[in-house]
Design an enzyme around this catalytic site. Structure first.
Site, mmCIF file in Angstrom:
data_model
loop_
_atom_site.group_PDB
_atom_site.id
_atom_site.type_symbol
_atom_site.label_atom_id
_atom_site.label_comp_id
_atom_site.label_asym_id
_atom_site.label_seq_id
_atom_site.Cartn_x
_atom_site.Cartn_y
_atom_site.Cartn_z
ATOM 1 N N LYS A 9 0.948 -1.372 -0.049
ATOM 2 C CA LYS A 9 -0.166 0.117 -0.154
ATOM 3 C C LYS A 9 0.840 1.404 0.135
ATOM 4 O O LYS A 9 2.087 1.289 0.321
ATOM 5 C CB LYS A 9 -1.005 -0.030 1.184
ATOM 6 C CG LYS A 9 -1.939 -1.104 1.215
ATOM 7 C CD LYS A 9 -2.936 -1.092 2.291
ATOM 8 C CE LYS A 9 -3.866 -2.234 2.279
ATOM 9 N NZ LYS A 9 -4.771 -1.993 3.279
ATOM 10 N N TYR A 49 -12.345 -3.160 -2.776
ATOM 11 C CA TYR A 49 -13.100 -3.019 -1.520
ATOM 12 C C TYR A 49 -14.499 -3.143 -1.683
ATOM 13 O O TYR A 49 -15.286 -2.381 -0.822
ATOM 14 C CB TYR A 49 -12.377 -1.813 -0.839
ATOM 15 C CG TYR A 49 -10.895 -1.918 -0.535
ATOM 16 C CD1 TYR A 49 -10.706 -2.753 0.305
ATOM 17 C CD2 TYR A 49 -10.255 -0.997 -1.049
ATOM 18 C CE1 TYR A 49 -9.475 -2.928 0.600
ATOM 19 C CE2 TYR A 49 -8.658 -1.073 -0.522
ATOM 20 C CZ TYR A 49 -8.512 -2.265 0.385
ATOM 21 O OH TYR A 49 -6.960 -2.270 0.691
ATOM 22 N N PHE A 57 -15.491 4.773 6.385
ATOM 23 C CA PHE A 57 -14.280 5.231 6.073
ATOM 24 C C PHE A 57 -13.933 5.128 4.672
ATOM 25 O O PHE A 57 -12.657 5.308 4.274
ATOM 26 C CB PHE A 57 -13.235 4.438 6.977
ATOM 27 C CG PHE A 57 -13.555 2.967 7.057
ATOM 28 C CD1 PHE A 57 -12.793 2.321 5.973
ATOM 29 C CD2 PHE A 57 -14.305 2.360 7.789
ATOM 30 C CE1 PHE A 57 -13.061 0.898 5.878
ATOM 31 C CE2 PHE A 57 -14.526 0.928 7.924
ATOM 32 C CZ PHE A 57 -13.997 0.232 6.831
ATOM 33 N N ARG A 85 -1.018 -14.175 5.349
ATOM 34 C CA ARG A 85 -1.972 -13.574 6.631
ATOM 35 C C ARG A 85 -1.177 -13.433 8.082
ATOM 36 O O ARG A 85 -1.261 -12.563 8.592
ATOM 37 C CB ARG A 85 -3.418 -13.794 6.723
ATOM 38 C CG ARG A 85 -4.090 -14.002 5.247
ATOM 39 C CD ARG A 85 -4.822 -12.514 5.192
ATOM 40 N NE ARG A 85 -5.698 -11.967 6.259
ATOM 41 C CZ ARG A 85 -6.292 -11.048 6.265
ATOM 42 N NH1 ARG A 85 -6.556 -10.288 4.998
ATOM 43 N NH2 ARG A 85 -7.211 -10.627 6.915
ATOM 44 N N THR A 91 -5.534 -6.676 10.906
ATOM 45 C CA THR A 91 -5.970 -5.308 10.204
ATOM 46 C C THR A 91 -5.342 -4.369 10.894
ATOM 47 O O THR A 91 -4.672 -3.406 10.332
ATOM 48 C CB THR A 91 -7.433 -5.434 9.949
ATOM 49 O OG1 THR A 91 -7.896 -6.617 9.379
ATOM 50 C CG2 THR A 91 -7.596 -4.148 8.886
ATOM 51 N N ARG A 102 2.515 -5.795 9.653
ATOM 52 C CA ARG A 102 1.885 -4.508 10.173
ATOM 53 C C ARG A 102 2.205 -4.087 11.786
ATOM 54 O O ARG A 102 2.041 -2.820 11.896
ATOM 55 C CB ARG A 102 0.392 -4.684 10.034
ATOM 56 C CG ARG A 102 -0.262 -5.230 8.858
ATOM 57 C CD ARG A 102 -1.519 -5.650 8.618
ATOM 58 N NE ARG A 102 -2.408 -5.396 7.477
ATOM 59 C CZ ARG A 102 -3.221 -5.887 6.859
ATOM 60 N NH1 ARG A 102 -3.861 -7.081 7.888
ATOM 61 N NH2 ARG A 102 -3.978 -5.902 6.279
ATOM 62 N N ASN A 112 -1.697 0.377 6.751
ATOM 63 C CA ASN A 112 -1.261 -0.962 7.496
ATOM 64 C C ASN A 112 -0.524 -1.679 6.517
ATOM 65 O O ASN A 112 -0.503 -2.956 6.374
ATOM 66 C CB ASN A 112 -2.597 -1.838 7.875
ATOM 67 C CG ASN A 112 -3.718 -2.039 6.778
ATOM 68 O OD1 ASN A 112 -3.381 -1.879 5.756
ATOM 69 N ND2 ASN A 112 -4.607 -2.757 7.139
ATOM 70 N N HIS A 115 -2.038 -5.180 1.827
ATOM 71 C CA HIS A 115 -3.348 -6.018 1.679
ATOM 72 C C HIS A 115 -2.667 -7.753 1.443
ATOM 73 O O HIS A 115 -1.846 -7.922 0.526
ATOM 74 C CB HIS A 115 -4.170 -5.742 0.508
ATOM 75 C CG HIS A 115 -5.339 -6.646 0.095
ATOM 76 N ND1 HIS A 115 -6.442 -6.718 0.739
ATOM 77 C CD2 HIS A 115 -5.324 -7.511 -1.025
ATOM 78 C CE1 HIS A 115 -7.022 -7.802 0.233
ATOM 79 N NE2 HIS A 115 -6.481 -8.499 -0.920
ATOM 80 N N GLU A 126 -9.032 -12.054 -6.841
ATOM 81 C CA GLU A 126 -8.078 -10.867 -6.706
ATOM 82 C C GLU A 126 -6.769 -10.983 -7.671
ATOM 83 O O GLU A 126 -6.292 -9.980 -8.406
ATOM 84 C CB GLU A 126 -7.472 -10.729 -5.204
ATOM 85 C CG GLU A 126 -8.830 -10.299 -4.449
ATOM 86 C CD GLU A 126 -8.597 -10.399 -3.028
ATOM 87 O OE1 GLU A 126 -7.188 -10.381 -2.462
ATOM 88 O OE2 GLU A 126 -9.349 -9.864 -2.170
HETATM 89 N N1 UDP Z 1 -10.092 -0.630 6.804
HETATM 90 C C1 UDP Z 1 -10.001 0.555 7.387
HETATM 91 N N2 UDP Z 1 -10.761 0.690 8.655
HETATM 92 C C2 UDP Z 1 -11.548 -0.292 9.097
HETATM 93 C C3 UDP Z 1 -11.507 -1.620 8.452
HETATM 94 C C4 UDP Z 1 -10.716 -1.565 7.379
HETATM 95 O O1 UDP Z 1 -9.525 1.790 7.177
HETATM 96 O O2 UDP Z 1 -12.177 -0.225 10.140
HETATM 97 C C5 UDP Z 1 -9.241 -0.649 5.610
HETATM 98 C C6 UDP Z 1 -7.838 -1.239 6.086
HETATM 99 O O3 UDP Z 1 -7.014 -0.474 5.280
HETATM 100 C C7 UDP Z 1 -7.872 -2.639 5.526
HETATM 101 C C8 UDP Z 1 -8.941 -2.557 4.299
HETATM 102 O O4 UDP Z 1 -9.824 -1.473 4.799
HETATM 103 O O5 UDP Z 1 -6.666 -3.323 5.345
HETATM 104 C C9 UDP Z 1 -9.477 -3.800 4.183
HETATM 105 O O6 UDP Z 1 -10.260 -4.161 5.352
HETATM 106 P P1 UDP Z 1 -10.723 -5.766 5.682
HETATM 107 O O7 UDP Z 1 -11.408 -5.794 6.862
HETATM 108 O O8 UDP Z 1 -10.691 -6.589 4.577
HETATM 109 O O9 UDP Z 1 -9.041 -6.038 6.389
HETATM 110 P P2 UDP Z 1 -7.802 -6.847 5.791
HETATM 111 O O10 UDP Z 1 -8.290 -7.972 5.156
HETATM 112 O O11 UDP Z 1 -6.721 -5.696 4.944
HETATM 113 O O12 UDP Z 1 -6.922 -7.017 7.041
HETATM 114 MG MG MG Z 2 -9.736 -8.075 3.701
#
Ligand code: UDP
Ligand code: MG
Length: 147
Positions: A9, A49, A57, A85, A91, A102, A112, A115, A126
């Site tokens: 990112k 997304y 957000f 992961r 996250t 992270r 963070n 992805h 994806e």
């Molecule tokens: N995100 C955010 N606020 C939140 C949840 C997610 O800004 O409360 C953003 C963050 O950059 C995250 C992305 O949206 O990595 C995708 O969210 P997801 O829940 O899929 O988390 P990830 O799979 O990236 O851990």
């Molecule tokens: Mg995700």
């Protein structure tokens, strides 16, 4: 062997952590099958997304994800989705353990660093979203390497 999709990112790119993060994946045994840098379009981000479009957000997430180019990686290895992961951590960077990507480099829940696909089903979707068929490589690992 599975393949998963990783995005480095804008905070990773702007913070010059690309090498460090890629190093962690390679040292964990992942093989790079695809790599590219590009500016994420609004349309691409809406697809990627889609599960977050209605969240308050989302507009800020879109601005963040367009603040620099991003780097997409296709990483192959055993149990790739789950192992990647684990390497990146949860996250919310503030809740991520030190030693995870992270936990070491992320700022918060939005900013963070990376992805990574969360299931094999989503990885397939994806990988198709970010790589054209000719941009994913299968290649023999026969070349000499330093032992
Ligand atoms: N995100 C955010 N606020 C939140 C949840 C997610 O800004 O409360 C953003 C963050 O950059 C995250 C992305 O949206 O990595 C995708 O969210 P997801 O829940 O899929 O988390 P990830 O799979 O990236 O851990
Ligand atoms: Mg995700």
């Amino acid at each position: 062997m599975d393949t998963t999709l990783v995005l480095l990112k804008p905070d990773c790119v702007a913070g010059r952590k690309v090498g460090e993060v890629v190093k962690r994946f390679e040292e964990a045994g992942f093989q790079i099958r695809g790599a590219k840098m590009f500016a994420a379009s609004a349309e691409l981000l809406k697809g990627h997304y889609a599960h977050l479009i209605d969240k308050p957000f989302f507009p800020e997430l879109e601005v963040f994800m367009q603040s620099t180019p991003v780097v997409a990686l296709a990483l192959a290895g055993d149990n790739a989705v789950e192992r990647v992961r684990t390497i990146i951590g949860p996250t919310d960077s503030k809740k991520a353990d030190k030693g995870t990507v992270r936990g070491d480099f992320g700022v918060d829940v939005m900013v963070n660093i990376v992805h990574a696909s969360d299931s094999n089903e989503n990885a397939a979707i994806e990988l198709k979203r970010f790589f054209a068929p000719g941009e994913l490589f299968d290649y023999a690992m026969g070349y000499r390497t330093k032992p």
